[in-house]
Design a protein around this motif. Structure first.
Motif, PDB file in Angstrom:
ATOM      1  N   LEU A  24    -105.821  51.808 -65.577  1.00 48.81           N
ATOM      2  CA  LEU A  24    -105.648  52.300 -64.215  1.00 48.81           C
ATOM      3  C   LEU A  24    -105.848  53.811 -64.175  1.00 48.81           C
ATOM      4  O   LEU A  24    -106.555  54.337 -63.312  1.00 48.81           O
ATOM      5  CB  LEU A  24    -104.267  51.925 -63.670  1.00 48.81           C
ATOM      6  CG  LEU A  24    -103.906  52.475 -62.291  1.00 48.81           C
ATOM      7  CD1 LEU A  24    -104.948  52.108 -61.237  1.00 48.81           C
ATOM      8  CD2 LEU A  24    -102.514  51.988 -61.892  1.00 48.81           C
ATOM      9  N   LYS A  25    -105.254  54.520 -65.116  1.00 45.02           N
ATOM     10  CA  LYS A  25    -105.412  55.968 -65.199  1.00 45.02           C
ATOM     11  C   LYS A  25    -106.874  56.343 -65.374  1.00 45.02           C
ATOM     12  O   LYS A  25    -107.377  57.242 -64.710  1.00 45.02           O
ATOM     13  CB  LYS A  25    -104.585  56.529 -66.357  1.00 45.02           C
ATOM     14  CG  LYS A  25    -104.677  58.042 -66.491  1.00 45.02           C
ATOM     15  CD  LYS A  25    -104.412  58.492 -67.906  1.00 45.02           C
ATOM     16  CE  LYS A  25    -105.573  58.400 -68.823  1.00 45.02           C
ATOM     17  NZ  LYS A  25    -106.703  59.278 -68.547  1.00 45.02           N
ATOM     18  N   GLU A  26    -107.584  55.627 -66.209  1.00 46.89           N
ATOM     19  CA  GLU A  26    -109.002  55.916 -66.440  1.00 46.89           C
ATOM     20  C   GLU A  26    -109.857  55.614 -65.204  1.00 46.89           C
ATOM     21  O   GLU A  26    -110.803  56.338 -64.919  1.00 46.89           O
ATOM     22  CB  GLU A  26    -109.514  55.125 -67.650  1.00 46.89           C
ATOM     23  CG  GLU A  26    -109.037  55.711 -68.966  1.00 46.89           C
ATOM     24  CD  GLU A  26    -109.620  57.099 -69.193  1.00 46.89           C
ATOM     25  OE1 GLU A  26    -110.790  57.206 -69.596  1.00 46.89           O
ATOM     26  OE2 GLU A  26    -108.885  58.087 -68.968  1.00 46.89           O
ATOM     27  N   GLU A  27    -109.507  54.560 -64.473  1.00 46.12           N
ATOM     28  CA  GLU A  27    -110.227  54.257 -63.232  1.00 46.12           C
ATOM     29  C   GLU A  27    -110.074  55.422 -62.241  1.00 46.12           C
ATOM     30  O   GLU A  27    -111.049  55.864 -61.632  1.00 46.12           O
ATOM     31  CB  GLU A  27    -109.682  52.969 -62.610  1.00 46.12           C
ATOM     32  CG  GLU A  27    -110.279  52.641 -61.254  1.00 46.12           C
ATOM     33  CD  GLU A  27    -109.598  51.460 -60.575  1.00 46.12           C
ATOM     34  OE1 GLU A  27    -109.805  51.304 -59.359  1.00 46.12           O
ATOM     35  OE2 GLU A  27    -108.862  50.708 -61.233  1.00 46.12           O
ATOM     36  N   ILE A  28    -108.855  55.928 -62.116  1.00 51.13           N
ATOM     37  CA  ILE A  28    -108.600  57.054 -61.222  1.00 51.13           C
ATOM     38  C   ILE A  28    -109.320  58.304 -61.718  1.00 51.13           C
ATOM     39  O   ILE A  28    -109.908  59.049 -60.932  1.00 51.13           O
ATOM     40  CB  ILE A  28    -107.081  57.289 -61.065  1.00 51.13           C
ATOM     41  CG1 ILE A  28    -106.463  56.097 -60.325  1.00 51.13           C
ATOM     42  CG2 ILE A  28    -106.794  58.606 -60.347  1.00 51.13           C
ATOM     43  CD1 ILE A  28    -104.948  56.059 -60.367  1.00 51.13           C
ATOM     44  N   ASN A  29    -109.328  58.499 -63.021  1.00 53.51           N
ATOM     45  CA  ASN A  29    -110.028  59.652 -63.593  1.00 53.51           C
ATOM     46  C   ASN A  29    -111.517  59.610 -63.271  1.00 53.51           C
ATOM     47  O   ASN A  29    -112.113  60.614 -62.867  1.00 53.51           O
ATOM     48  CB  ASN A  29    -109.809  59.707 -65.109  1.00 53.51           C
ATOM     49  CG  ASN A  29    -110.592  60.815 -65.758  1.00 53.51           C
ATOM     50  OD1 ASN A  29    -111.751  60.624 -66.124  1.00 53.51           O
ATOM     51  ND2 ASN A  29    -109.980  61.967 -65.886  1.00 53.51           N
ATOM     52  N   ARG A  30    -112.130  58.441 -63.425  1.00 57.61           N
ATOM     53  CA  ARG A  30    -113.564  58.302 -63.121  1.00 57.61           C
ATOM     54  C   ARG A  30    -113.863  58.571 -61.648  1.00 57.61           C
ATOM     55  O   ARG A  30    -114.855  59.206 -61.312  1.00 57.61           O
ATOM     56  CB  ARG A  30    -114.064  56.911 -63.504  1.00 57.61           C
ATOM     57  CG  ARG A  30    -114.304  56.717 -64.987  1.00 57.61           C
ATOM     58  CD  ARG A  30    -114.990  55.393 -65.294  1.00 57.61           C
ATOM     59  NE  ARG A  30    -114.220  54.225 -64.873  1.00 57.61           N
ATOM     60  CZ  ARG A  30    -113.247  53.653 -65.586  1.00 57.61           C
ATOM     61  NH1 ARG A  30    -112.920  54.158 -66.754  1.00 57.61           N
ATOM     62  NH2 ARG A  30    -112.620  52.588 -65.145  1.00 57.61           N
ATOM     63  N   GLN A  31    -113.002  58.096 -60.778  1.00 56.55           N
ATOM     64  CA  GLN A  31    -113.244  58.229 -59.346  1.00 56.55           C
ATOM     65  C   GLN A  31    -112.895  59.604 -58.790  1.00 56.55           C
ATOM     66  O   GLN A  31    -113.565  60.094 -57.887  1.00 56.55           O
ATOM     67  CB  GLN A  31    -112.445  57.171 -58.573  1.00 56.55           C
ATOM     68  CG  GLN A  31    -112.964  55.773 -58.784  1.00 56.55           C
ATOM     69  CD  GLN A  31    -112.181  54.746 -57.965  1.00 56.55           C
ATOM     70  OE1 GLN A  31    -111.445  55.076 -57.046  1.00 56.55           O
ATOM     71  NE2 GLN A  31    -112.349  53.479 -58.318  1.00 56.55           N
ATOM     72  N   GLU A  32    -111.833  60.215 -59.346  1.00 48.59           N
ATOM     73  CA  GLU A  32    -111.305  61.425 -58.721  1.00 48.59           C
ATOM     74  C   GLU A  32    -111.291  62.653 -59.616  1.00 48.59           C
ATOM     75  O   GLU A  32    -110.979  63.753 -59.150  1.00 48.59           O
ATOM     76  CB  GLU A  32    -109.889  61.149 -58.206  1.00 48.59           C
ATOM     77  CG  GLU A  32    -109.861  60.014 -57.193  1.00 48.59           C
ATOM     78  CD  GLU A  32    -108.454  59.583 -56.829  1.00 48.59           C
ATOM     79  OE1 GLU A  32    -107.516  60.408 -56.934  1.00 48.59           O
ATOM     80  OE2 GLU A  32    -108.295  58.420 -56.435  1.00 48.59           O
TER      81      GLU A  32
END
Length: 158
Positions: A24-32
């Motif tokens: 989840l943290k990595e998904e947010i990192n990629r997007q934001e």
């Protein structure tokens, strides 16, 4: 918030949901472009924290990892579940156990800063070059001055 979302607490020393939290943290990192921690740092800090989680149909949709002193290490809510009060409720869970909550947020992370300000966090100071990549941070604090539990309870009722 949807009735089919479960709240769980992961005790310090446990690996429950650590892989899901990393993803989840990595998904947010990629997007934001935020939440840029290294894997070893993240998993070590996660395992040493009490982690409040929201899970829907077995999927982690939000979590808050907090140290014993009330310092919020990580707060993440899946993009598809934002604006449903999950972040606010995660902070409320943390507030149940602490007189004050503190954290750092990137000075460029407007979404996080607006969220924390809405909850009543105050910027206490700016720290230049706080992050490994040279990014600056604000140190924020909620509570200890006046009834943190009352403030959070009021927010949840809105």
């Amino acid at each position: 918030m949807s009735v089919n979302i479960d709240s769980r607490v992961v005790a310090p020393g446990s690996d429950d949901f650590v892989d899901e939290a990393w993803q989840l943290k990595e998904e947010i990192n990629r997007q934001e472009g935020v939440l840029k921690q290294r894997h070893d740092f993240f998993t070590d800090a996660y395992r040493r924290s009490t982690v409040h989680c929201y899970v829907q149909k077995g999927d982690l949709i939000g979590f808050a990892a907090v140290r014993r002193d009330g310092y919020l290490l990580f707060l993440a809510v899946a993009p598809d579940y934002r604006s449903e009060g999950i972040g606010k409720r995660l902070i409320a869970h943390v507030a149940e156990d602490h007189d004050a909550i503190t954290c750092h947020a990137r000075t460029t992370n407007e979404n996080a800063l607006q969220f924390y300000e809405h909850l009543g966090f105050e910027i206490k100071r700016r720290i230049d070059n706080y992050y490994e990549d040279g990014g600056d941070a604000y140190y924020l604090k909620l509570g200890a001055d006046v009834g943190i539990a009352d403030r959070i309870t009021d927010l949840i009722r809105r």
